[in-house]
Every structure is written in C-alpha cells, then in structure tokens.
Design a protein around this motif. Structure first.
Motif, PDB file in Angstrom:
ATOM      1  N   PHE A  25      38.467  37.582  43.832  1.00  0.00           N
ATOM      2  CA  PHE A  25      36.813  38.002  43.652  1.00  0.00           C
ATOM      3  C   PHE A  25      36.292  37.681  42.444  1.00  0.00           C
ATOM      4  O   PHE A  25      35.118  38.020  42.160  1.00  0.00           O
ATOM      5  N   ALA A  40      44.273  38.160  45.396  1.00  0.00           N
ATOM      6  CA  ALA A  40      43.008  38.956  45.487  1.00  0.00           C
ATOM      7  C   ALA A  40      41.612  39.073  44.066  1.00  0.00           C
ATOM      8  O   ALA A  40      40.739  38.265  44.463  1.00  0.00           O
ATOM      9  N   ALA A  41      42.737  39.070  42.988  1.00  0.00           N
ATOM     10  CA  ALA A  41      42.402  38.993  41.977  1.00  0.00           C
ATOM     11  C   ALA A  41      40.908  37.640  42.071  1.00  0.00           C
ATOM     12  O   ALA A  41      40.083  37.477  41.915  1.00  0.00           O
TER      13      ALA A  41
END
Length: 504
Positions: A388, A384-385
C-alpha cells in the motif's frame, strides 16, 4: 460463555454514547477520584514543585549551558504548596514531640497503666504510636487508590467498552490466578507506595536529619535536670549513633525521645528516613534507565529487522562487542572517568548512572526482541502494508511494534529490580549517587563494619529490602510473561483446567 462481538454500529454504540446512556458508574468513579485527589492535592503540587526546583538547580550547575535560570518563583510555589493542607503528612499526624515530665495513670479492669504525656505528637500519643497510625493511613490511602483503579477497569469492561471480549481479558484473568505474579505485584505496590509517600512515611525529613541537621532544633526531656531542654538535631544525632559499642536499634527511642523504626546510622541519622528518601531516587534512576534502554533497543531491533543485510550485521557486531566487555568493570570505569564531569551534577549523579546502565544494557534487550521482530516483519500484513506504499516508520510503528510489546513489559518489570541492585552495588563501592543523597547501597556500606555487633541493622535492614524489591519485580515479570503467553491456555487444559500459580 463469551458473548459474540457486535458487528454493527447500532449494536455497538460508541463509548461517548454509552456514557450518556449509563452515566452513573462514570460519575461515581470520577467523584471518588476527585475526593482522593483533594485529600493530597497539596502534596501533588509540592512534589511537582520540588522536581522542578531540583531540575533547574541541576542544570544551573552545568557549566556548558550559557545562562542560569532563577528558582525563586519555583521555590515560592513549592513553599505555598507545602502549606496547603493534606491528609498524609507529618503535620497532620505528627510523630515528633517530647516528654513533658508528667505521667498519666488509669486502670482498665485489672490492668494498671502509667504512661508518659507527650507534647507535640498527634493527640498526645507516644511517637511510635503516632508514627504507626500515619503509616496505616498512608497505606490505606494507597490501596484505596488501587481499588479505585481496579473498580474503574471493571466498570469500563461492563458498561462502556464496545467489545464484549478482548485478548487483554484473558491476560488479566491469567495474571489473577498466578500467585507468584500476584506476590510480585504486592511487593511492587508496596515499593511504589514508599516512593510516592516516602516523605509522609518518614519520621522526619532528609533536610533536617541528614543534609543540614545543625540548623534545626528539637526539645527533649532531660531526666537529670528534670526539665525540657533544647538542642540541635546534629548534636542529638551525634549522641544517638549506632557503632556497635553504642547502639539505637530497630523500634527503639534515643535519649532525645525520637522514635527510630529501623534504628540509626553510624552518624545518628534515622535509618528509616534514609531508606524512605533513597527509594524515590532508586526508582527514578530505574525508570529513566529502562525507558531509554527500551527506546534504543526497540528502535534498533525494528530497523535491523526491516532492512536486514548490512544494517543488521553492523548492529550484531556492535552489540557483540559491547556484550563481550566485562560489564561490571566497564560500569566502574565509566563511573570513575565521568564522575567529575557536569553529568555527575544532575540529580546527584543519578542521570550519569542511568546513561551508563543504558550504554551497557541495550544490547541484551536488543538481542531478546530481535528474533520476534524478525518473525513479525515476515508476516503477510507487513507485506500488505508495503504494497500500500506506507512509509517504513509507519509500518514499524503500527504493524510491528504492537507484537513485541509483551516482551517489553516483561523486560521492564524484571529490569527495574536489576537496576536498583546495580545502583546499590555502586553506592556500596562509593561510586554511585553523590553523598549526602540517601541511597540504600550507601547504608549497607556504612554498616558493614558493624554486622557482627548490636548495630547489625544498618546493613541487614536495607539489604533485606533490596532483596525483597528485586524478587518482587522479578516475580511480577514472571507473572506478566506467563499471562501473555498463549501456551498458558494449553497448560490449563492439559492439567484439567487447573491454572498455573507458580512463576516457573
């Protein structure tokens, strides 16, 4: 029963707001801190000044640097700090004096006492009693500091922390019931007290007793002349040697009225003072070694886990190549080859030893944390990081590093003991810290020829201390490992709620 964690800002005010609502615990804690600090403020300034002077002198001896830095200002600061009153010092509770030639007699009930009167010691007490009193005060002060820290932590949990529960609470609770880990914590605290307050615990100073003894004089009672005479410390040391045929053993006085808790060295120096000053150097080298090793290994582990492929393969080959070498022989070879360089002039060779241990020790830690780091990188929050658009350095620092910190705590506590015994081993072989700097391994080497004689204490006492300190750090590492291990909860449940107390 655990209270549910607050879910709103109204139910969970900020720490600053809680301080305003409940100021007294923080105020009392801060007042106690100020009082404890005030008692030793002079020692703190003197320690900082001595570190600064040693650093400047060390780098002034490096020919590779273009200029030289003056130390006059730092010396003046250190001398001014030395004159500042403090509770824990030989000046406050002096233990060195001389017999005046007179006796004091009194009767307490059926007991008749005929004691000597001493000049220069605290309240005229015998040197052994004055020294023991100072040791009690030092350790009482140290454990008061520990109690202050523990009380502050509990008050923070009770009055100021936003969350009613954190995973740290379970870790602390498990460690509190881990008796082997608590034993290690006690040994480590005693060792740290020795490091921090070694000059106050010692019967004299390293400068007077070991570095330049012929520049200092002492008074003593000459029984043959029945008068007080004066001699240099160096001359007194030469007549107080422990070489088997002549011996000043533990808890005894020499002919000059000086008390030696651990006896004397073959040169007549006080062994207890030698050990007190040697402990500080061992810890400094250990902390530098563990810090640098941890930094290198963690950085490389996260880089190899994040990028994988050729980067990971290259690091595997490099680490395997280093680990395939005979470690002890490599350390000895590097100590000999680099012993004449400018690195050997910094902190009496301490920095050189640290760099050698780091160069040969980082692959072991890298191997230990590479697996957990690889597992963490595959987690959903890391993906997820990435989605982003966070930079790799940010992802590794914020989303990977916290999950390997437990391994680093265990490694650091257990590796410090290994570094200390490694330093002692090299010094025993004559390759460690440069003389005349005190180091425990050098004392063991000096006393080796006398183990079977009345001077056995020269090697046995520091050997026992090294063994105890290493066991203490390993026990603390075991306790931390078991405390942060989630399986501890399962083990406790399987045994009917009885928590583990061993280190296995």
């Amino acid at each position: 029963m655990t209270t549910a964690r607050p879910t709103s800002a109204e139910a969970a005010p900020a720490v600053s707001e809680r301080l305003r609502q409940t100021p007294w615990p923080a105020a009392v804690w801060a007042a106690v801190a100020a009082g404890l600090l005030a008692l030793q403020l002079g020692a703190l300034f003197e320690f900082g000044g001595s570190i600064a002077v040693d650093t400047v002198r060390a780098f002034n001896g490096i020919e590779a640097l273009p200029g030289r830095v003056g130390v006059e200002t730092l010396l003046g600061f250190e001398q001014a700090a030395a004159e500042f009153p403090r509770l824990l010092s030989r000046e406050t509770i002096p233990n060195h004096g001389y017999y005046s030639g007179e006796s004091e007699e009194w009767v307490v009930g059926p007991v008749y006492y005929d004691g000597q009167e001493w000049v220069g010691t605290f309240l005229g007490l015998q040197p052994a009693v004055a020294w023991a009193l100072r040791v009690v005060v030092v350790y009482a002060y140290a454990f008061a500091g520990v109690a202050w820290l523990w009380t502050g932590y509990n008050w923070y949990r009770r009055d100021y922390r936003v969350a009613d529960w954190t995973p740290t609470d379970d870790v602390v609770d498990r460690l509190r019931s881990h008796y082997w880990g608590l034993f290690g914590l006690l040994v480590v605290l005693l060792f740290l007290t020795t490091v921090l307050f070694g000059p106050a615990l010692a019967t004299t100073t390293n400068q007077v007793d070991n570095v330049d003894p012929y520049s200092y004089e002492i008074n003593y009672w000459d029984a043959e002349a029945e008068s007080v005479e004066t001699t240099t410390v160096g001359s007194a040391n030469s007549q107080s040697s422990s070489t088997g045929s002549t011996n000043v053993g533990p808890m005894s006085y020499d002919d000059y009225g000086r008390f030696h808790p651990f006896g004397t060295l073959p040169g007549g120096q006080d062994l207890f003072t030698f050990i007190m000053y040697g402990a500080r150097l061992s810890l400094i080298i250990g902390l530098i070694t563990v810090g640098l090793t941890t930094g290198i290994a963690v950085t490389l582990a996260m880089v190899s886990a994040y990028y994988k492929g050729r980067v990971d393969l290259a690091l595997v080959l490099l680490s395997d190549s280093i680990m395939a070498l005979p470690g002890l022989l490599v350390i000895i070879m590097l100590s000999v080859l680099l012993g004449g360089t400018w690195l050997a002039n910094i902190y009496s060779g301490g920095l050189l030893l640290s760099l050698i241990f780091v160069a040969t020790g980082w692959p072991g830690l890298w191997r230990a944390i590479r697996g957990p780091t690889l597992q963490t990188v595959e987690r959903e929050w890391v993906d997820a990081a990435r989605g982003f658009g966070l930079r790799p350095s940010t992802i590794m620092r914020k989303h990977v590093l916290p999950y390997v910190m437990g391994y680093l705590l265990v490694y650091g506590s257990m590796s410090l003991g290994g570094v200390i015994i490694g330093i002692a081993g090299l010094s025993y072989l004559g390759l460690g810290v440069n003389p005349p700097t005190p180091e425990w391994g050098r004392a063991i080497g000096a006393g080796q020829p006398y183990i079977g004689t009345p001077s056995w204490h020269i090697s046995i006492v520091p050997g026992v201390l090294i063994t105890t300190v290493v066991i203490g750090f390993n026990a603390l590492g075991d306790g931390i490992r078991d405390a942060i291990d989630p399986q501890s909860d399962t083990d406790a449940a399987d045994t009917g709620g009885v928590e583990r107390g061993g280190g296995a």
